[in-house]
Write a protein that holds these residues in place. Structure first.
Motif, PDB file in Angstrom:
ATOM      1  N   TRP A  72       0.989  -1.264  -0.026  1.00  0.00           N
ATOM      2  CA  TRP A  72       0.129  -0.080  -0.037  1.00  0.00           C
ATOM      3  C   TRP A  72       0.940   1.132  -0.024  1.00  0.00           C
ATOM      4  CZ3 TRP A  72      -5.173   0.070  -0.780  1.00  0.00           C
ATOM      5  CH2 TRP A  72      -5.912  -0.773  -0.401  1.00  0.00           C
ATOM      6  N   TYR A  73       0.557   2.112  -0.928  1.00  0.00           N
ATOM      7  CA  TYR A  73       1.216   3.349  -0.906  1.00  0.00           C
ATOM      8  C   TYR A  73       0.360   4.562  -0.786  1.00  0.00           C
ATOM      9  CZ  TYR A  73       5.974   1.130  -2.514  1.00  0.00           C
ATOM     10  OH  TYR A  73       6.938   0.591  -2.546  1.00  0.00           O
ATOM     11  N   ARG A  74       0.819   5.668  -0.797  1.00  0.00           N
ATOM     12  CA  ARG A  74      -0.047   6.914  -0.665  1.00  0.00           C
ATOM     13  C   ARG A  74       0.522   8.138  -1.300  1.00  0.00           C
ATOM     14  NH1 ARG A  74      -0.546   8.016   5.597  1.00  0.00           N
ATOM     15  NH2 ARG A  74       1.594   8.980   5.947  1.00  0.00           N
ATOM     16  N   GLN A  75      -0.216   8.929  -1.791  1.00  0.00           N
ATOM     17  CA  GLN A  75       0.426  10.195  -2.861  1.00  0.00           C
ATOM     18  C   GLN A  75      -0.521  11.320  -2.229  1.00  0.00           C
ATOM     19  OE1 GLN A  75       1.087   9.716  -6.775  1.00  0.00           O
ATOM     20  NE2 GLN A  75       2.854  11.320  -6.670  1.00  0.00           N
ATOM     21  N   VAL A  76       0.169  12.450  -1.991  1.00  0.00           N
ATOM     22  CA  VAL A  76      -0.571  13.759  -1.950  1.00  0.00           C
ATOM     23  C   VAL A  76      -0.147  14.537  -3.126  1.00  0.00           C
ATOM     24  CG1 VAL A  76      -0.991  13.530   0.500  1.00  0.00           C
ATOM     25  CG2 VAL A  76       1.037  14.767  -0.306  1.00  0.00           C
ATOM     26  N   PRO A  77      -0.953  15.542  -3.623  1.00  0.00           N
ATOM     27  CA  PRO A  77      -0.449  16.295  -4.678  1.00  0.00           C
ATOM     28  C   PRO A  77       0.798  17.114  -4.442  1.00  0.00           C
ATOM     29  CG  PRO A  77      -2.874  16.624  -4.385  1.00  0.00           C
ATOM     30  CD  PRO A  77      -2.206  15.773  -3.048  1.00  0.00           C
ATOM     31  N   GLY A  78       1.716  16.929  -5.422  1.00  0.00           N
ATOM     32  CA  GLY A  78       2.988  17.823  -5.196  1.00  0.00           C
ATOM     33  C   GLY A  78       4.212  16.890  -4.570  1.00  0.00           C
TER      34      GLY A  78
ATOM     35  N   VAL B  14       3.387   3.002   2.478  1.00  0.00           N
ATOM     36  CA  VAL B  14       2.703   2.896   3.814  1.00  0.00           C
ATOM     37  C   VAL B  14       3.089   1.476   4.552  1.00  0.00           C
ATOM     38  CG1 VAL B  14       0.476   2.825   4.839  1.00  0.00           C
ATOM     39  CG2 VAL B  14       0.804   4.370   2.759  1.00  0.00           C
ATOM     40  N   ALA B  15       2.863   0.357   3.809  1.00  0.00           N
ATOM     41  CA  ALA B  15       2.900  -0.882   4.424  1.00  0.00           C
ATOM     42  C   ALA B  15       3.144  -2.051   3.408  1.00  0.00           C
ATOM     43  CB  ALA B  15       2.019  -0.891   5.200  1.00  0.00           C
ATOM     44  N   ASP B  16       3.715  -2.930   3.504  1.00  0.00           N
ATOM     45  CA  ASP B  16       3.925  -3.888   2.417  1.00  0.00           C
ATOM     46  C   ASP B  16       3.747  -5.351   3.143  1.00  0.00           C
ATOM     47  OD1 ASP B  16       7.018  -3.193   1.835  1.00  0.00           O
ATOM     48  OD2 ASP B  16       6.609  -4.315   3.249  1.00  0.00           O
ATOM     49  N   ILE B  17       3.337  -6.203   2.447  1.00  0.00           N
ATOM     50  CA  ILE B  17       3.297  -7.776   3.027  1.00  0.00           C
ATOM     51  C   ILE B  17       3.900  -8.715   1.863  1.00  0.00           C
ATOM     52  CG2 ILE B  17       1.008  -7.994   2.321  1.00  0.00           C
ATOM     53  CD1 ILE B  17       0.544  -9.700   4.864  1.00  0.00           C
ATOM     54  N   THR B  18       4.593  -9.588   2.377  1.00  0.00           N
ATOM     55  CA  THR B  18       5.127 -10.624   1.526  1.00  0.00           C
ATOM     56  C   THR B  18       4.119 -11.745   1.348  1.00  0.00           C
ATOM     57  OG1 THR B  18       6.375 -11.908   3.387  1.00  0.00           O
ATOM     58  CG2 THR B  18       7.484 -10.077   2.309  1.00  0.00           C
ATOM     59  N   SER B  19       4.524 -12.665   0.336  1.00  0.00           N
ATOM     60  CA  SER B  19       3.591 -13.755  -0.012  1.00  0.00           C
ATOM     61  C   SER B  19       3.797 -14.496   1.277  1.00  0.00           C
ATOM     62  CB  SER B  19       4.320 -14.619  -0.979  1.00  0.00           C
ATOM     63  OG  SER B  19       5.714 -15.096  -0.641  1.00  0.00           O
ATOM     64  N   GLY B  20       4.811 -14.669   2.009  1.00  0.00           N
ATOM     65  CA  GLY B  20       4.824 -15.478   3.630  1.00  0.00           C
ATOM     66  C   GLY B  20       4.075 -14.753   4.398  1.00  0.00           C
ATOM     67  N   GLY B  21       3.610 -13.499   4.416  1.00  0.00           N
ATOM     68  CA  GLY B  21       3.045 -12.920   5.604  1.00  0.00           C
ATOM     69  C   GLY B  21       3.951 -11.794   6.340  1.00  0.00           C
TER      70      GLY B  21
ATOM     71  N   ALA C 272      -4.712  11.449   1.797  1.00  0.00           N
ATOM     72  CA  ALA C 272      -3.934  11.222   0.338  1.00  0.00           C
ATOM     73  C   ALA C 272      -4.872  10.337  -0.324  1.00  0.00           C
ATOM     74  CB  ALA C 272      -2.710  10.384   0.940  1.00  0.00           C
ATOM     75  N   VAL C 273      -4.241   9.765  -1.480  1.00  0.00           N
ATOM     76  CA  VAL C 273      -4.751   8.769  -2.221  1.00  0.00           C
ATOM     77  C   VAL C 273      -4.102   7.465  -2.223  1.00  0.00           C
ATOM     78  CG1 VAL C 273      -5.251   8.063  -4.728  1.00  0.00           C
ATOM     79  CG2 VAL C 273      -5.548  10.344  -4.034  1.00  0.00           C
ATOM     80  N   TYR C 274      -4.746   6.388  -1.633  1.00  0.00           N
ATOM     81  CA  TYR C 274      -3.988   5.302  -1.278  1.00  0.00           C
ATOM     82  C   TYR C 274      -4.020   4.147  -2.649  1.00  0.00           C
ATOM     83  CZ  TYR C 274      -3.523   6.753   3.417  1.00  0.00           C
ATOM     84  OH  TYR C 274      -3.225   7.737   4.662  1.00  0.00           O
ATOM     85  N   TYR C 275      -2.751   3.465  -2.908  1.00  0.00           N
ATOM     86  CA  TYR C 275      -2.568   2.665  -3.858  1.00  0.00           C
ATOM     87  C   TYR C 275      -2.306   1.542  -3.448  1.00  0.00           C
ATOM     88  CZ  TYR C 275      -2.778   7.075  -6.843  1.00  0.00           C
ATOM     89  OH  TYR C 275      -2.876   8.257  -7.496  1.00  0.00           O
ATOM     90  N   CYS C 276      -2.905   0.476  -4.280  1.00  0.00           N
ATOM     91  CA  CYS C 276      -2.386  -0.957  -3.945  1.00  0.00           C
ATOM     92  C   CYS C 276      -1.421  -1.342  -4.968  1.00  0.00           C
ATOM     93  CB  CYS C 276      -3.614  -1.872  -3.976  1.00  0.00           C
ATOM     94  SG  CYS C 276      -3.136  -3.572  -3.579  1.00  0.00           S
ATOM     95  N   THR C 277      -0.616  -1.960  -4.733  1.00  0.00           N
ATOM     96  CA  THR C 277       0.359  -2.676  -5.908  1.00  0.00           C
ATOM     97  C   THR C 277       0.972  -3.990  -5.532  1.00  0.00           C
ATOM     98  OG1 THR C 277       2.459  -2.110  -7.038  1.00  0.00           O
ATOM     99  CG2 THR C 277       2.620  -1.671  -4.763  1.00  0.00           C
ATOM    100  N   SER C 278       1.187  -4.616  -6.764  1.00  0.00           N
ATOM    101  CA  SER C 278       1.867  -5.949  -6.898  1.00  0.00           C
ATOM    102  C   SER C 278       3.234  -5.808  -7.119  1.00  0.00           C
ATOM    103  CB  SER C 278       1.183  -7.041  -7.760  1.00  0.00           C
ATOM    104  OG  SER C 278       1.027  -6.413  -9.156  1.00  0.00           O
TER     105      SER C 278
END
Length: 111
Positions: free
Chosen positions: A36-42, A48-55, A91-97
């Motif tokens: 999970w990432y976040r972004q504000v204008p400018g 924000v946080a991440d999680i591996t396949s193993g948890g 912020a705008v929160y984004y999910c990523t793989s």
């Protein structure tokens, strides 16, 4: 086609809670690391946080103790539980793989 679809963003008062969801399709979810990432204008997008396949999890210092990342491999869905929200969490929160990104969901915290 890989898709990551975030939901759960909203307007909330400071001190409140939200749970973001990220529904993933088109990849083998159970072996994928997610973030999970976040972004504000400018400003640059920030982790924000991440999680591996193993948890295993990792958090930005600014959210430690308030946010919790989790995953449900049976539902191909990642979550971000956000408690004790602060205006600076807006912020705008984004999910990523890490190969693909979702479209983002807006979180606004009023003081």
């Amino acid at each position: 086609q890989v898709q990551l679809v975030e939901s759960g963003g909203d307007l909330v008062q400071a001190g409140g809670s939200l749970r973001l969801s990220c529904k993933v399709s088109g990849i083998i979810f159970s072996i994928s690391d997610l973030g999970w990432y976040r972004q504000v204008p400018g400003k640059q997008r920030e982790l924000v946080a991440d999680i591996t396949s193993g948890g295993s999890t990792n958090y930005a210092d600014s959210v430690k103790g308030r946010f919790t990342i989790s995953r449900d491999n049976a539902k191909d869905t990642a979550y971000l539980q956000m408690n004790n929200l602060k205006p600076e969490d807006t912020a705008v929160y984004y999910c990523t793989s890490y190969r693909n990104w979702g479209q983002g969901t807006q979180v606004t915290v009023s003081s």
